[in-house]
Write a protein that holds these residues in place. Structure first.
Motif, mmCIF file in Angstrom:
data_model
loop_
_atom_site.group_PDB
_atom_site.id
_atom_site.type_symbol
_atom_site.label_atom_id
_atom_site.label_comp_id
_atom_site.label_asym_id
_atom_site.label_seq_id
_atom_site.Cartn_x
_atom_site.Cartn_y
_atom_site.Cartn_z
ATOM 1 N N ALA A 186 0.889 -1.176 0.000
ATOM 2 C CA ALA A 186 0.000 0.000 0.000
ATOM 3 C C ALA A 186 0.917 1.213 0.000
ATOM 4 O O ALA A 186 1.593 1.477 0.989
ATOM 5 N N CYS A 229 3.291 4.958 11.671
ATOM 6 C CA CYS A 229 3.067 3.615 11.123
ATOM 7 C C CYS A 229 1.700 3.028 11.494
ATOM 8 O O CYS A 229 1.548 1.805 11.614
ATOM 9 N N ALA A 262 2.476 1.787 3.843
ATOM 10 C CA ALA A 262 2.850 3.121 4.320
ATOM 11 C C ALA A 262 1.638 3.764 4.975
ATOM 12 O O ALA A 262 0.497 3.390 4.709
ATOM 13 N N SER A 272 3.969 7.161 -2.373
ATOM 14 C CA SER A 272 5.098 7.765 -3.079
ATOM 15 C C SER A 272 6.110 6.731 -3.565
ATOM 16 O O SER A 272 7.209 7.082 -3.980
ATOM 17 N N GLY A 273 5.754 5.453 -3.507
ATOM 18 C CA GLY A 273 6.565 4.445 -4.181
ATOM 19 C C GLY A 273 7.529 3.655 -3.308
ATOM 20 O O GLY A 273 8.095 2.661 -3.760
ATOM 21 N N ASP A 311 6.862 7.737 9.433
ATOM 22 C CA ASP A 311 7.737 8.864 9.750
ATOM 23 C C ASP A 311 7.452 9.198 11.212
ATOM 24 O O ASP A 311 6.312 9.537 11.562
ATOM 25 N N LEU A 360 11.820 7.175 8.232
ATOM 26 C CA LEU A 360 12.194 7.568 6.866
ATOM 27 C C LEU A 360 13.497 6.921 6.399
ATOM 28 O O LEU A 360 13.680 6.669 5.210
#
Ligand SMILES: Cc1cc2nc3c(=O)[nH]c(=O)nc-3n(C[C@H](O)[C@H](O)[C@H](O)COP(=O)(O)OP(=O)(O)OC[C@H]3O[C@@H](n4cnc5c(N)ncnc54)[C@H](O)[C@@H]3O)c2cc1C
Ligand SMILES: Cc1cc2nc3c(=O)[nH]c(=O)nc-3n(C[C@H](O)[C@H](O)[C@H](O)COP(=O)(O)O)c2cc1C
Length: 582
Positions: free
Chosen positions: A67, A160, A115, A70-71, A153, A186
């Motif tokens: 999921a 999370c 994510a 931004s990849g 982050d 991150l």
């Protein structure tokens, strides 16, 4: 019959691809290929134990669901699949956006890489399936062995959260957790890599790696993949697009690359590696009693995140200093509230205690780059990329705050300076074929990728219509790229534009109000196949825009709310509702 069997240690699409090449190849071509591969692997260190003709062991399936917005999760899913193949597993990667929950129930082994976005929300594309998974209708997962890797982050209160909730849900549905969840910050590369290794060991069948398995090194990039290395560029234009009387500052930045321009497509962004404000670092070091430490000062300016304050920072503070008040703050559950709107500097100022360089360093993490949508097309600006950066400035708890990267750009990057950037392709926010219509909703800096879209479509002489909704505070002071839009409307690259300037009228007007006003035309465009794009603020704007589209369907088509919701969900499923929000 296809020469490569389905049991080969490749993904299904790779087997198809290989069969398309090997199937029609002549004996001479096949002999050449065999020789080439043998020679190639010998040159790579000879880690291959290829025994092609013997009956291969049936590869055990592994389902990897990601999921991602931004990849990052998507990339980890790909990395994990490569390692899984080496262990003789047969991985299938599924974007949660495309997941049919019935597939999960049939999975024998399952890894979810998820994510968290917004304020503890699932990535936009994955939201629908995520809510299905959390809902009453989710299937039982008895006997499914699973593990969850969560990306997030620590700067966010809901660190999370989505990975955590999925992990709990899979267990509640009867799944068997065979590896404990990991929550990654991150700087996830190393911990995530280690976790993947461990998870694969736990998930792989006992004899994995000992069977007749061909080890293949997938680590090199396919030549068609865009280069995503960090590259240097020179600032050749640095212009504030707001008027001097605006209370905003939005910088148009043109970068020219030294070497090859990263092969970006419209919809991609650049990760920009910024530096911290030296004045902030000096104040932090002074408060910590470490003003003379030049080495620490340099490191803090260039490569450490010295502003973020998280629960983890407070815990580390207690661990390193034993500070009683901070310990109490955590113990009595007040830490989360205290952190809100505060930074590392507030912790040191409020709860002073003797610190040395190592202790202060331990409170920081690596400085992460910030993403900016690319606002230009390579078809128009071959060796350049343009960005649109809004300076983040606000005041909390009596202290003026400045966003790290946006103020590095606005205040310290000047024309002629150099900056490090890295391409972040986004295949989920790409243009459709040129004869399709597009509707773009991009208030504020959300308009950046649409400048790239319009340039690209002009260069391609696209036949499809294009419609832009733009908004900001004031027509006179904040009309970003006004001349570009006027030109595009004149030359036909843009068919239509609606603007909303929220502070020009007593009642605030936003892009969603304009959408509602234009609802008949909007639905007509969508009915005739238009793609709908949203970019910009995730907290309020993106949600309001979606809700407005549901209202527009309900009103124009006289639908009940649920049916109107289904109409928009249908667009999402067809991948005609695309968003890039932050
Ligand atoms: C895919 C993507 C594309 C993006 N494209 C663009 C773009 O084209 N242009 C652009 O300008 N930005 C864009 N962004 C946002 C950008 O990456 C940065 O997040 C933004 O510039 C802020 O970074 P910063 O380092 O200046 O601020 P940071 O130092 O990261 O500080 C930002 C943080 O400050 C806090 N904060 C901000 N405002 C307030 C407030 N009013 N009150 C309290 N706290 C506050 C929040 O915690 C926020 O997370 C994009 C983001 C993504 C993910
Ligand atoms: C706008 C925005 C909101 C985010 N919200 C959260 C959050 O609430 N909790 C969290 O743990 N991480 C949050 N993150 C961090 C992301 O989860 C992290 O960057 C992750 O690596 C992204 O993975 P992806 O590329 O697969 O989407 C947020 C990031 C952005 C840019």
């Amino acid at each position: 019959m296809s020469p490569i069997p389905k049991t080969a240690p490749f993904a299904e699409e790779e087997i198809d691809l290989l069969n398309r090449v090997v199937g029609p190849a002549t004996p001479v071509q096949r002999a050449w290929l065999a020789g080439f591969l043998a020679g190639y692997d010998a040159a790579q260190g000879g880690a291959v134990t290829a025994q092609p003709a013997a009956p291969a062991r049936q590869a055990e399936p592994l389902t990897i669901v990601y999921a991602s917005e931004s990849g990052n999760s998507e990339k980890l899913a790909g990395d994990m699949a490569k390692s899984a193949r080496k262990l003789g597993l047969k991985p299938t990667i599924i974007d949660m956006a495309d997941l049919d929950l019935a597939v999960l129930a049939k999975a024998k082994r399952l890894v979810v890489i998820a994510a968290t976005w917004g304020e503890g929300e699932p990535p936009g594309r994955a939201a629908r399936v995520y809510h299905e998974l959390m809902g009453q209708g989710a299937p039982r997962l008895d006997g499914v062995e699973f593990g969850v890797l969560a990306l997030g982050d620590t700067a966010y209160a809901e660190f999370c959260a989505i990975g955590r909730k999925i992990d709990e849900r899979l267990e509640a549905l009867g799944g068997k957790r065979v590896v404990d969840r990991i929550d990654c910050d991150l700087d996830f590369a190393e911990p995530a890599g280690k976790w993947i290794g461990g998870a694969l060991k736990a998930l792989a069948p006992a004899d994995a790696g000992r069977g007749r398995v061909i080890e293949v090194d997938f680590s090199h990039k396919p030549s068609a993949a865009p280069s995503t290395d960090i590259v240097e560029a020179e600032i050749i234009e640095h212009t504030n697009l707001n008027s001097s009387r605006s209370d905003k500052e939005t910088i148009h930045l043109a970068l020219r690359f030294d070497g090859a321009t990263p092969p970006y497509e419209p919809g991609a962004s650049l990760d920009l590696y910024a530096e911290n404000d030296p004045a902030y670092v000096d104040e932090l070091l002074k408060l910590a009693g470490l003003s003379g430490d030049e080495r620490l000062r340099d490191e803090f300016i260039t490569s450490r995140d010295v502003t973020t304050l998280s629960l983890k920072t407070l815990e580390t503070y207690v661990e390193k200093t034993g500070h009683q008040y901070v310990k109490a703050l955590i113990a009595n559950g007040e830490a989360k509230d205290w952190i809100a709107g505060r930074q590392l500097i507030d912790l040191i100022a409020h709860f002073p205690i003797a610190l040395d360089a190592d202790k202060l360093h331990a409170l920081t993490r690596p400085l992460a780059p910030r993403a900016y949508s690319i606002a230009s097309s390579r078809r128009e600006f071959e060796d350049e990329a343009h960005l649109l950066v809004s300076a983040v400035r606000y005041e909390t708890h009596g202290r003026a705050r400045k966003g790290v990267a946006s103020n590095y750009v606005a205040e310290r990057l000047k024309k002629g300076a150099r900056v490090r950037v890295q391409l972040k392709p986004n295949r989920h926010f790409a243009l459709p074929p040129p004869d399709q219509d597009i509707v773009m909703v991009g208030p504020g800096t959300g308009v950046a990728p649409f400048r790239a879209f319009v340039q690209e479509r002009r260069a391609m002489e696209a036949k499809g219509r294009s419609w832009l909704f733009f908004g900001d505070r004031s027509f006179t002071h904040d009309f970003l790229y006004q001349l570009d839009w006027q030109d595009a409307l004149k030359d036909g690259a843009l068919t239509r534009m609606d603007v909303a300037f929220s502070r020009d009228t007593p009642q605030k007007v936003y892009v969603q109000h304009k959408m509602l006003e234009r609802r008949r035309d909007l639905i007509e465009w969508l009915d005739s196949g238009a793609y709908f794009y949203v970019c910009g603020d995730a907290k309020a704007m993106a949600k309001d825009v979606r809700a407005t589209l549901v209202r527009a369907y309900a009103d124009v088509k006289q639908l009940a709310p649920e049916a109107a919701e289904q109409a928009v969900a249908g667009l999402e499923r067809e991948k005609r509702y695309l968003q890039d929000v932050y």
